[in-house]
Design a protein around this motif. Structure first.
Motif, PDB file in Angstrom:
ATOM      1  N   MET A 123      59.127  19.143  48.693  1.00 17.26           N
ATOM      2  CA  MET A 123      58.694  20.938  48.817  1.00 17.26           C
ATOM      3  C   MET A 123      57.345  21.074  48.173  1.00 17.26           C
ATOM      4  N   THR A 124      56.476  21.772  48.945  1.00 18.72           N
ATOM      5  CA  THR A 124      55.278  22.088  48.644  1.00 18.72           C
ATOM      6  C   THR A 124      55.119  23.382  47.371  1.00 18.72           C
ATOM      7  N   GLU A 125      54.453  22.987  46.693  1.00 19.86           N
ATOM      8  CA  GLU A 125      54.282  24.030  45.382  1.00 19.86           C
ATOM      9  C   GLU A 125      52.786  24.655  45.427  1.00 19.86           C
ATOM     10  N   VAL A 126      52.534  25.735  45.105  1.00 17.29           N
ATOM     11  CA  VAL A 126      51.374  26.380  45.170  1.00 17.29           C
ATOM     12  C   VAL A 126      50.618  25.968  43.614  1.00 17.29           C
ATOM     13  N   PRO A 127      49.506  25.549  43.664  1.00 22.08           N
ATOM     14  CA  PRO A 127      48.780  25.003  42.387  1.00 22.08           C
ATOM     15  C   PRO A 127      48.505  26.449  41.580  1.00 22.08           C
ATOM     16  N   GLU A 128      48.634  26.332  40.310  1.00 20.93           N
ATOM     17  CA  GLU A 128      48.334  27.436  39.222  1.00 20.93           C
ATOM     18  C   GLU A 128      46.902  27.928  39.689  1.00 20.93           C
ATOM     19  N   VAL A 143      53.079  38.721  44.503  1.00 15.27           N
ATOM     20  CA  VAL A 143      54.135  37.667  44.812  1.00 15.27           C
ATOM     21  C   VAL A 143      53.852  36.476  45.906  1.00 15.27           C
ATOM     22  N   CYS A 144      53.486  35.317  45.406  1.00 17.92           N
ATOM     23  CA  CYS A 144      53.242  34.276  46.348  1.00 17.92           C
ATOM     24  C   CYS A 144      54.370  33.544  46.637  1.00 17.92           C
ATOM     25  N   TYR A 145      54.825  33.182  47.688  1.00 17.93           N
ATOM     26  CA  TYR A 145      56.100  32.386  48.094  1.00 17.93           C
ATOM     27  C   TYR A 145      55.796  31.695  49.346  1.00 17.93           C
ATOM     28  N   PRO A 146      56.764  30.335  49.542  1.00 17.86           N
ATOM     29  CA  PRO A 146      56.718  29.637  50.508  1.00 17.86           C
ATOM     30  C   PRO A 146      56.733  30.318  52.033  1.00 17.86           C
ATOM     31  N   GLU A 147      55.893  30.147  52.954  1.00 15.92           N
ATOM     32  CA  GLU A 147      56.240  30.767  54.366  1.00 15.92           C
ATOM     33  C   GLU A 147      57.553  30.200  55.181  1.00 15.92           C
ATOM     34  N   GLU A 148      58.067  29.025  54.632  1.00 13.43           N
ATOM     35  CA  GLU A 148      59.278  28.640  55.229  1.00 13.43           C
ATOM     36  C   GLU A 148      60.451  29.765  54.727  1.00 13.43           C
ATOM     37  N   TRP A 149      60.207  30.568  53.924  1.00 15.60           N
ATOM     38  CA  TRP A 149      61.210  31.618  53.661  1.00 15.60           C
ATOM     39  C   TRP A 149      61.333  33.001  54.584  1.00 15.60           C
ATOM     40  N   ILE A 183      66.199  30.318  50.673  1.00  9.36           N
ATOM     41  CA  ILE A 183      65.397  30.165  49.376  1.00  9.36           C
ATOM     42  C   ILE A 183      66.483  29.316  48.863  1.00  9.36           C
ATOM     43  N   GLU A 184      65.787  28.083  48.392  1.00 11.82           N
ATOM     44  CA  GLU A 184      66.609  27.065  47.560  1.00 11.82           C
ATOM     45  C   GLU A 184      66.170  27.122  46.276  1.00 11.82           C
ATOM     46  N   ASP A 185      65.052  27.375  46.037  1.00 15.17           N
ATOM     47  CA  ASP A 185      64.577  27.272  44.757  1.00 15.17           C
ATOM     48  C   ASP A 185      63.644  28.380  44.325  1.00 15.17           C
ATOM     49  N   THR A 186      64.133  29.543  43.880  1.00 17.61           N
ATOM     50  CA  THR A 186      63.082  30.831  43.351  1.00 17.61           C
ATOM     51  C   THR A 186      61.965  30.568  42.879  1.00 17.61           C
ATOM     52  N   ASP A 187      62.166  29.386  41.791  1.00 21.00           N
ATOM     53  CA  ASP A 187      60.990  29.118  40.976  1.00 21.00           C
ATOM     54  C   ASP A 187      59.562  28.603  41.815  1.00 21.00           C
ATOM     55  N   ARG A 188      59.965  28.432  43.186  1.00 25.05           N
ATOM     56  CA  ARG A 188      58.700  27.991  43.781  1.00 25.05           C
ATOM     57  C   ARG A 188      57.755  29.193  44.051  1.00 25.05           C
ATOM     58  N   ALA A 189      58.262  30.336  44.059  1.00 25.64           N
ATOM     59  CA  ALA A 189      57.444  31.582  44.128  1.00 25.64           C
ATOM     60  C   ALA A 189      56.656  31.875  42.858  1.00 25.64           C
ATOM     61  N   ALA A 190      55.504  32.589  42.884  1.00 26.56           N
ATOM     62  CA  ALA A 190      54.719  32.753  41.613  1.00 26.56           C
ATOM     63  C   ALA A 190      54.600  34.239  41.735  1.00 26.56           C
TER      64      ALA A 190
END
Length: 183
Positions: free
Chosen positions: A1-6, A58-64, A75-82
């Motif tokens: 899963m792709t994460e967005v860097p801080e 709110v930054c979130y994966p486009e796959e959502w 949404i499998e893991d809400t912690d992926r959003a920033a």
């Protein structure tokens, strides 16, 4: 899963704040486009959630997304959003770090413009540091308005010279910090 860097989220927040405080619609659109492109490089989307008392980036994966709508079942893991608040405390810095930065700006204002402007810059540093725990140059148009209309007349007790220099002082803060004045 792709994460967005801080640091990408930090830059997205900075670009969003710039878009919100510039007076020109085309310039604001350019900041938002740069932000969107930056997040797209990491397969992330962005929106600003507006509520009565606060706005949140709110930054979130486009796959959502499906057809532009977030699909909860994706949404499998809400912690992926920033999320970042755009209304208060825009920098996640300790007060001491903010104060040190703001103090340096005040001293530069003193050296370049003089005592009246520096006294106003110090008052603005106190306002931004104590009320928002942020660097002066991150102030929005609304925060500048709040400073001028509410904080300054009630808390500063300026001399006539200082009061006459207020607008020049605020512009000097942004100039020295290398940021565009949001008024």
């Amino acid at each position: 899963m792709t994460e967005v860097p801080e640091d990408v989220v930090d830059e997205a927040e900075r670009l969003t704040r710039l878009a919100r405080r510039v007076g020109d619609d085309e310039e604001a659109a350019a900041y938002r486009e740069r932000r969107d492109d930056l997040l797209a490089e990491h397969d992330f989307e962005v929106r600003v959630r507006e509520e009565d008392d606060s706005d949140t980036l709110v930054c979130y994966p486009e796959e959502w997304l499906e057809d532009g709508t977030v699909r909860v079942e994706r949404i499998e893991d809400t912690d992926r959003a920033a999320e970042r608040s755009l209304s208060r405390g825009g920098e996640a810095e300790e007060w001491e770090t903010v104060e040190e930065h703001n103090r340096a700006i005040v001293e530069s204002v003193r050296e370049t413009y003089g005592e009246s402007e520096a006294a106003n810059a110090r008052a603005f540093a106190d306002f931004m540091g104590n009320h928002y725990s942020r660097r002066m140059e991150t102030a929005t148009r609304a925060e500048l308005r709040e400073f001028r209309a509410e904080y300054y007349p009630r808390n500063v007790w300026p001399t006539d010279e200082q009061e006459a220099a207020l607008e020049r002082s605020l512009r000097a803060v942004f100039e020295i910090a290398g940021e565009r004045y949001p008024a």
